[in-house]
Design a protein around this motif. Structure first.
Motif, PDB file in Angstrom:
ATOM      1  N   UNK A  98     -28.886  35.671  14.796  1.00 35.95           N
ATOM      2  CA  UNK A  98     -27.504  35.216  14.979  1.00 35.95           C
ATOM      3  C   UNK A  98     -26.653  35.508  13.744  1.00 35.95           C
ATOM      4  N   UNK A  99     -27.203  35.247  12.556  1.00 33.96           N
ATOM      5  CA  UNK A  99     -26.452  35.474  11.318  1.00 33.96           C
ATOM      6  C   UNK A  99     -26.214  36.971  11.090  1.00 33.96           C
ATOM      7  N   UNK A 100     -27.228  37.798  11.318  1.00 33.19           N
ATOM      8  CA  UNK A 100     -27.059  39.248  11.151  1.00 33.19           C
ATOM      9  C   UNK A 100     -26.003  39.774  12.128  1.00 33.19           C
ATOM     10  N   UNK A 101     -26.066  39.301  13.363  1.00 28.28           N
ATOM     11  CA  UNK A 101     -25.107  39.735  14.381  1.00 28.28           C
ATOM     12  C   UNK A 101     -23.686  39.354  13.981  1.00 28.28           C
ATOM     13  N   UNK A 102     -23.511  38.106  13.524  1.00 23.59           N
ATOM     14  CA  UNK A 102     -22.186  37.629  13.119  1.00 23.59           C
ATOM     15  C   UNK A 102     -21.659  38.429  11.925  1.00 23.59           C
ATOM     16  N   UNK A 103     -22.543  38.782  10.992  1.00 20.38           N
ATOM     17  CA  UNK A 103     -22.134  39.545   9.813  1.00 20.38           C
ATOM     18  C   UNK A 103     -21.648  40.941  10.206  1.00 20.38           C
ATOM     19  N   UNK A 104     -22.363  41.572  11.131  1.00 21.72           N
ATOM     20  CA  UNK A 104     -21.961  42.902  11.597  1.00 21.72           C
ATOM     21  C   UNK A 104     -20.610  42.834  12.302  1.00 21.72           C
ATOM     22  N   UNK A 105     -20.452  41.861  13.179  1.00 19.59           N
ATOM     23  CA  UNK A 105     -19.181  41.699  13.900  1.00 19.59           C
ATOM     24  C   UNK A 105     -18.035  41.480  12.924  1.00 19.59           C
ATOM     25  N   UNK A 106     -18.270  40.627  11.925  1.00 20.01           N
ATOM     26  CA  UNK A 106     -17.235  40.323  10.924  1.00 20.01           C
ATOM     27  C   UNK A 106     -16.754  41.593  10.226  1.00 20.01           C
ATOM     28  N   UNK A 107     -17.699  42.430   9.781  1.00 21.10           N
ATOM     29  CA  UNK A 107     -17.305  43.605   9.006  1.00 21.10           C
ATOM     30  C   UNK A 107     -16.772  44.737   9.881  1.00 21.10           C
ATOM     31  N   UNK A 108     -17.299  44.895  11.091  1.00 21.16           N
ATOM     32  CA  UNK A 108     -16.773  45.944  11.956  1.00 21.16           C
ATOM     33  C   UNK A 108     -15.337  45.634  12.386  1.00 21.16           C
ATOM     34  N   UNK A 109     -15.008  44.369  12.441  1.00 15.19           N
ATOM     35  CA  UNK A 109     -13.654  43.969  12.833  1.00 15.19           C
ATOM     36  C   UNK A 109     -12.688  43.855  11.654  1.00 15.19           C
ATOM     37  N   UNK A 110     -13.157  44.225  10.461  1.00 20.91           N
ATOM     38  CA  UNK A 110     -12.313  44.070   9.270  1.00 20.91           C
ATOM     39  C   UNK A 110     -12.410  45.336   8.415  1.00 20.91           C
ATOM     40  N   UNK A 111     -11.663  46.352   8.783  1.00 25.97           N
ATOM     41  CA  UNK A 111     -11.692  47.628   8.066  1.00 25.97           C
ATOM     42  C   UNK A 111     -11.264  47.482   6.606  1.00 25.97           C
ATOM     43  N   UNK A 112     -10.207  46.737   6.287  1.00 23.33           N
ATOM     44  CA  UNK A 112      -9.828  46.592   4.871  1.00 23.33           C
ATOM     45  C   UNK A 112     -10.956  46.009   4.019  1.00 23.33           C
ATOM     46  N   UNK A 113     -11.684  45.020   4.554  1.00 25.61           N
ATOM     47  CA  UNK A 113     -12.784  44.429   3.799  1.00 25.61           C
ATOM     48  C   UNK A 113     -13.918  45.435   3.614  1.00 25.61           C
ATOM     49  N   UNK A 114     -14.215  46.226   4.659  1.00 25.19           N
ATOM     50  CA  UNK A 114     -15.252  47.252   4.538  1.00 25.19           C
ATOM     51  C   UNK A 114     -14.883  48.268   3.457  1.00 25.19           C
ATOM     52  N   UNK A 115     -13.636  48.674   3.431  1.00 20.61           N
ATOM     53  CA  UNK A 115     -13.188  49.632   2.418  1.00 20.61           C
ATOM     54  C   UNK A 115     -13.284  49.040   1.017  1.00 20.61           C
ATOM     55  N   UNK A 116     -12.927  47.778   0.902  1.00 17.37           N
ATOM     56  CA  UNK A 116     -13.007  47.093  -0.385  1.00 17.37           C
ATOM     57  C   UNK A 116     -14.456  47.009  -0.858  1.00 17.37           C
ATOM     58  N   UNK A 117     -15.361  46.674   0.072  1.00 11.58           N
ATOM     59  CA  UNK A 117     -16.781  46.600  -0.257  1.00 11.58           C
ATOM     60  C   UNK A 117     -17.340  47.970  -0.623  1.00 11.58           C
ATOM     61  N   UNK A 118     -16.863  49.006   0.076  1.00 13.26           N
ATOM     62  CA  UNK A 118     -17.335  50.368  -0.200  1.00 13.26           C
ATOM     63  C   UNK A 118     -17.014  50.762  -1.637  1.00 13.26           C
ATOM     64  N   UNK A 119     -15.802  50.451  -2.076  1.00 15.93           N
ATOM     65  CA  UNK A 119     -15.390  50.775  -3.449  1.00 15.93           C
ATOM     66  C   UNK A 119     -16.211  49.974  -4.455  1.00 15.93           C
ATOM     67  N   UNK A 120     -16.390  48.686  -4.187  1.00 20.06           N
ATOM     68  CA  UNK A 120     -17.143  47.823  -5.098  1.00 20.06           C
ATOM     69  C   UNK A 120     -18.609  48.262  -5.181  1.00 20.06           C
ATOM     70  N   UNK A 121     -19.183  48.665  -4.049  1.00 18.24           N
ATOM     71  CA  UNK A 121     -20.567  49.123  -4.033  1.00 18.24           C
ATOM     72  C   UNK A 121     -20.760  50.382  -4.853  1.00 18.24           C
ATOM     73  N   UNK A 122     -19.833  51.327  -4.702  1.00 21.42           N
ATOM     74  CA  UNK A 122     -19.910  52.575  -5.467  1.00 21.42           C
ATOM     75  C   UNK A 122     -19.770  52.293  -6.962  1.00 21.42           C
TER      76      UNK A 122
END
Length: 380
Positions: free
Chosen positions: A324-348
């Motif tokens: 349930x937690x993994x599923x919710x996490x995936x849904x959260x990030x797939x529905x939030x492109x700005x957050x994914x982009x922010x995380x991508x920059x921070x990860x790099x």
């Protein structure tokens, strides 16, 4: 400085230990540090080097990528005496590792070890938890002669400290940020694998019980219908569970087998998320490779992975095995492109700080300290 490494797995084997040791010997080559590897023969004979002495072997039943070798002690003694190493590094606790410990004592050569694999955690996934006490006793006995025992993460350091290990040093893993980066032709990869789907989700690793791929499969099946139609999963790797997993997998999961080099790097780069449910990692090299590629990671809040991922910044951490937690996490990030982009920059940005050369410079300093300490004791 001359280093002898005793290991029960080495390149071209595909696992974290073999890959780390290959990176280390590459560094030795660059720095003109003499070394000799004692290792089992490989499933593939494609890699031949004058630095490696190989022995006949059979796969280890729990972990086939590690092999149980049948070393010739006279050959090892002869090679060691000819090579005359300043230090022996034992990387694995099987037959070749035992030879390293034996000859370090017999020939009075300084000895260090490294702890790469959490075999105790593996036992529960192979229905062998009753062996836990025996495994820990063996690990204590095996590593006791080591002047230093190198561990890959803070989490592993704390775990071994709780079990009474001493002389621990953290030897983290680095990442090749020139190979793994976010600037590949992502559209070409997406056209190849995604077809008409919007999102590419990836897993990289061994297909074995200790990686908890069952949770990954359950997560894929639990995605909401409308979102699920937009998702393509790539499972990169191989192992004993592959046939079973392929038979159970929904149609939007593709199994690629093992991939490496630029092909693997391109897929990391093109992926929207990297999903890694394994709770047994001592480090988690693939999570760091994903971050270097600008891909946020959703991982298990366990083992070395929890020390790589900063939850909410470079990805999200979920309770191990919690579908349930993994599923919710995936849904959260797939529905939030700005957050994914922010995380991508921070990860790099984080991955760029994890340079192999700096990590190996510190390891050589630790080697030197052990060598000098033994010299001082010898002449005291």
């Amino acid at each position: 400085m001359k280093i002898a490494i005793f290991t029960d797995t080495f390149y071209p084997d595909i696992n974290g230990v073999a890959r780390t040791l290959k990176q280390l010997t590459n560094y030795f080559d660059e720095q003109k540090i003499a070394y000799k590897i004692f290792a089992p023969d490989s499933y593939s004979n494609e890699y031949i080097s004058s630095h490696i002495h190989r022995f006949k072997s059979l796969p280890f039943f729990i972990y086939p990528e590690c092999r149980l070798a049948f070393p010739n002690l006279l050959d090892i003694k002869s090679e060691l005496q000819d090579f005359s190493p300043d230090l022996i590094h034992v990387a694995t606790p099987f037959t070749i590792g035992l030879c390293g410990i034996y000859f370090a004592k017999k020939l009075n050569i300084p000895l260090v070890g490294s702890y790469h694999t959490n075999f105790d955690h593996y036992l529960q996934f192979y229905d062998l938890p009753f062996l836990s006490k025996i495994v820990w006793k063996y690990m204590h006995w095996f590593h006791r002669p080591c002047k230093k025992l190198f561990v890959p993460s803070i989490e592993t350091f704390q775990q071994l400290t709780q079990h009474g290990f001493t002389n621990l040093e953290i030897w983290p893993r680095g990442v090749d940020c020139q190979l793994f980066h976010p600037n590949y032709d992502q559209e070409a990869v997406q056209r190849l694998y995604c077809a008409q789907r919007n999102f590419l989700l990836t897993y990289v690793g061994r297909l074995a019980p200790e990686k908890d791929i069952e949770t990954l499969l359950a997560v894929a099946k639990s995605m909401p219908g409308e979102l699920n139609e937009k998702i393509q999963w790539l499972i990169i790797g191989d192992g004993p569970l592959r046939d079973k997993l392929e038979a159970q997998a929904p149609e939007n999961i593709t199994f690629t087998g093992y991939l490496n080099g630029k092909c693997l790097a391109e897929i990391y780069s093109a992926s929207d998320l990297f999903v890694f449910p394994s709770p047994t990692e001592t480090f988690g090299n693939v999570a760091l490779e994903a971050l270097a590629s600008g891909t946020p990671v959703i991982g298990a809040n366990s083992g070395g992975v929890k020390n790589i991922i900063k939850s909410g910044v470079t990805g999200l951490l979920c309770p191990p095995g919690n579908v349930q937690e993994f599923t919710a996490a995936i849904i959260q990030l797939l529905n939030n492109l700005p957050l994914r982009k922010q995380m991508a920059i921070a990860g790099r940005i984080y991955a760029l700080t994890q340079r192999w050369d700096r990590i190996f410079e510190n390891l050589i300093w630790q080697y030197t300290e052990v060598i000098e300490e033994q010299k001082e004791q010898k002449y005291a």
